[in-house]
Design an enzyme around this catalytic site. Structure first.
Site, PDB file in Angstrom:
ATOM      1  N   TYR A 238       0.838  -1.192   0.000  1.00 14.82           N
ATOM      2  CA  TYR A 238       0.000   0.000   0.000  1.00 14.82           C
ATOM      3  C   TYR A 238       0.874   1.242   0.000  1.00 14.82           C
ATOM      4  O   TYR A 238       1.877   1.305   0.694  1.00 14.82           O
ATOM      5  CB  TYR A 238      -0.908   0.030   1.227  1.00 14.82           C
TER       6      TYR A 238
ATOM      7  N   SER B  78     -13.386  -3.173   1.029  1.00 12.64           N
ATOM      8  CA  SER B  78     -14.312  -2.486   0.130  1.00 12.64           C
ATOM      9  C   SER B  78     -15.764  -2.618   0.592  1.00 12.64           C
ATOM     10  O   SER B  78     -16.656  -2.882  -0.218  1.00 12.64           O
ATOM     11  CB  SER B  78     -14.168  -3.009  -1.310  1.00 12.64           C
ATOM     12  N   PRO B  79     -16.045  -2.439   1.884  1.00 15.03           N
ATOM     13  CA  PRO B  79     -17.410  -2.627   2.379  1.00 15.03           C
ATOM     14  C   PRO B  79     -18.392  -1.582   1.852  1.00 15.03           C
ATOM     15  O   PRO B  79     -19.602  -1.805   1.877  1.00 15.03           O
ATOM     16  CB  PRO B  79     -17.255  -2.510   3.900  1.00 15.03           C
TER      17      PRO B  79
ATOM     18  N   ALA C 288     -18.076  -0.444  -1.276  1.00 15.87           N
ATOM     19  CA  ALA C 288     -17.861  -0.513  -2.728  1.00 15.87           C
ATOM     20  C   ALA C 288     -17.057   0.696  -3.207  1.00 15.87           C
ATOM     21  O   ALA C 288     -17.422   1.370  -4.166  1.00 15.87           O
ATOM     22  CB  ALA C 288     -19.187  -0.617  -3.463  1.00 15.87           C
ATOM     23  N   GLN C 289     -15.946   0.936  -2.508  1.00 21.14           N
ATOM     24  CA  GLN C 289     -15.023   2.022  -2.856  1.00 21.14           C
ATOM     25  C   GLN C 289     -15.721   3.385  -2.895  1.00 21.14           C
ATOM     26  O   GLN C 289     -15.423   4.240  -3.716  1.00 21.14           O
ATOM     27  CB  GLN C 289     -14.317   1.711  -4.173  1.00 21.14           C
TER      28      GLN C 289
ATOM     29  N   LEU D 221     -21.408   3.189  -2.490  1.00 19.82           N
ATOM     30  CA  LEU D 221     -22.623   2.976  -1.718  1.00 19.82           C
ATOM     31  C   LEU D 221     -22.927   4.110  -0.742  1.00 19.82           C
ATOM     32  O   LEU D 221     -23.983   4.118  -0.110  1.00 19.82           O
ATOM     33  CB  LEU D 221     -22.543   1.650  -0.962  1.00 19.82           C
TER      34      LEU D 221
ATOM     35  N   GLY E  87     -23.457   7.108  -1.601  1.00 23.29           N
ATOM     36  CA  GLY E  87     -24.354   8.042  -2.259  1.00 23.29           C
ATOM     37  C   GLY E  87     -23.683   9.309  -2.740  1.00 23.29           C
ATOM     38  O   GLY E  87     -24.342  10.198  -3.289  1.00 23.29           O
ATOM     39  N   LYS E  88     -22.366   9.400  -2.579  1.00 17.03           N
ATOM     40  CA  LYS E  88     -21.663  10.624  -2.967  1.00 17.03           C
ATOM     41  C   LYS E  88     -21.510  10.751  -4.483  1.00 17.03           C
ATOM     42  O   LYS E  88     -21.265  11.838  -4.995  1.00 17.03           O
ATOM     43  CB  LYS E  88     -20.291  10.695  -2.293  1.00 17.03           C
TER      44      LYS E  88
END
Length: 370
Positions: free
Chosen positions: A101, A256-257, A259-260, A263, A265-266
């Site tokens: 990373y 990725s809980p 979904a990056q 999810l 809503g941004k």
């Protein structure tokens, strides 16, 4: 360097363009060997290690390839440090990083482990009693062979972190070869006191069971399998990994809980994510996602919760799941703590599952991290 980056990229991306199966394999039963929760902590698999029920993923820290618009500067470092401190203040004390990373292959560039280590050092100087649990990972690169390669990589990670041991050490992905030796290396790390628990990441059901059996012969539990798992990516339920984790008492750590970030809503069809994520989460996909996002928002409003808190709570409700959302700043980290201390109803859990059943991004890749 280009060759190494190609190998890493190839190893990371296990592409799944559609859900091949909609039937869930034993997501819940009465006789699971699941992790036992006590207050705000959870026992990690069959190990003696207890960690916070939510962790924080540090994939984006120092990264200039997938995140941060190819830039990393002091401002981003300060924001990441704020995310670290706010997480601890909110009771989230498990931090997940990896040797690859950050700009790992670029000489002199910032590494996620190095950043995390500096954050821990500074925090402990001001608060010596603070407890921080560190999880990091071994990169199963093709030229790494045998158990000694695991120990050497771990010691290098410890050097970057400035620590004498870590709580959890994981094999980042199955190697092309040398996997028997890698598992031996994990066992050696435990016996040498360099780690408190060991796990794997991106392992399918067969590889998971093989690793579990090999470690069990040495009396060492396989504590965790870290995989991509979210409301719109439920392959662990479909390919037997979730059921195997529950059966064996191996904690499923969900990367990725959110979904990056999609999810939360941004992002909208008019405002898709930039960079590589924009190729996965296209305007067409985001249009298809809107009904689910609207329902998540409605449910959240009934609890006084955000989309992020609802989707993390949904994962926690699956049992034996420890989500590790990624945070770039204090605001994001503070929001995560609001996923704890309450629970969606069974009806809401099932409704969200049903609404998301056929939603899968075209060309979705199992990338590591947030």
């Amino acid at each position: 360097m280009a060759t190494a980056m190609h190998v890493i990229s190839t190893s990371y991306c296990l592409v799944s363009t559609r859900r091949s199966v909609h039937r869930v394999r034993a997501v819940a039963s009465k006789d699971f060997a699941v992790s036992k929760t006590e207050g705000d902590t959870v026992k990690l698999g069959g190990s003696d290690l207890k960690v916070s029920r939510l962790g924080l993923g540090a994939w984006s820290w120092g990264d200039t390839g997938y995140w941060n618009n190819s830039e990393w500067d002091d401002k981003k470092t300060k924001a990441a440090k704020s995310a670290f401190d706010v997480s601890i203040d909110g009771g989230i004390t498990l931090f997940d990083t990896a040797e690859v990373y950050g700009s790992w292959l670029l000489r002199g560039a910032v590494n996620s482990e190095t950043l995390l280590g500096s954050f821990i050092k500074e925090r402990k100087e001001n608060d010596p009693a603070v407890e921080v649990a560190v999880a990091t990972k071994f990169a199963a690169l093709p030229w790494r062979l045998g158990r000694q390669s695991v120990l050497k990589a771990l010691k290098d990670s410890l050097s970057r972190l400035g620590l004498s041991s870590v709580e959890l050490y994981q094999l980042h992905w199955p190697g092309i070869w040398g996997n028997e030796g890698y598992i031996d290396g994990l066992g050696d790390a435990v016996e040498q006191g360099l780690v408190k628990a060991v796990g794997v990441s991106n392992y399918d059901e067969r590889s998971l069971r093989d690793a579990y059996k090999k470690l069990k012969k040495r009396g060492i539990p396989l504590a965790a399998n870290q995989v991509n798992y979210s409301l719109i990516y439920r392959q662990p339920e479909e390919n037997g990994v979730k059921a195997a984790c529950d059966e064996l008492g191996v904690t499923l750590i969900a990367y990725s809980p959110m979904a990056q970030g999609v999810l939360t809503g941004k992002y909208t069809p008019e405002n898709p994510p930039s960079g590589p994520r924009g190729k996965i989460y296209t305007p067409e996909f985001l249009t298809k996602l809107q009904p689910l996002l609207n329902r998540i928002k409605d449910i959240g409003q009934s609890y006084g919760k955000t989309n992020t808190q609802v989707i993390l709570n949904w994962l926690l409700a699956q049992e034996n799941v420890l989500p590790i959302p990624g945070a770039k700043n204090a605001q994001q980290a503070e929001e995560f703590a609001g996923a704890l201390g309450w629970r969606l109803t069974s009806e809401e859990i099932n409704e969200l599952r049903s609404l998301s059943l056929d939603i899968i991004p075209l060309g979705f890749a199992q990338t590591i991290g947030k």
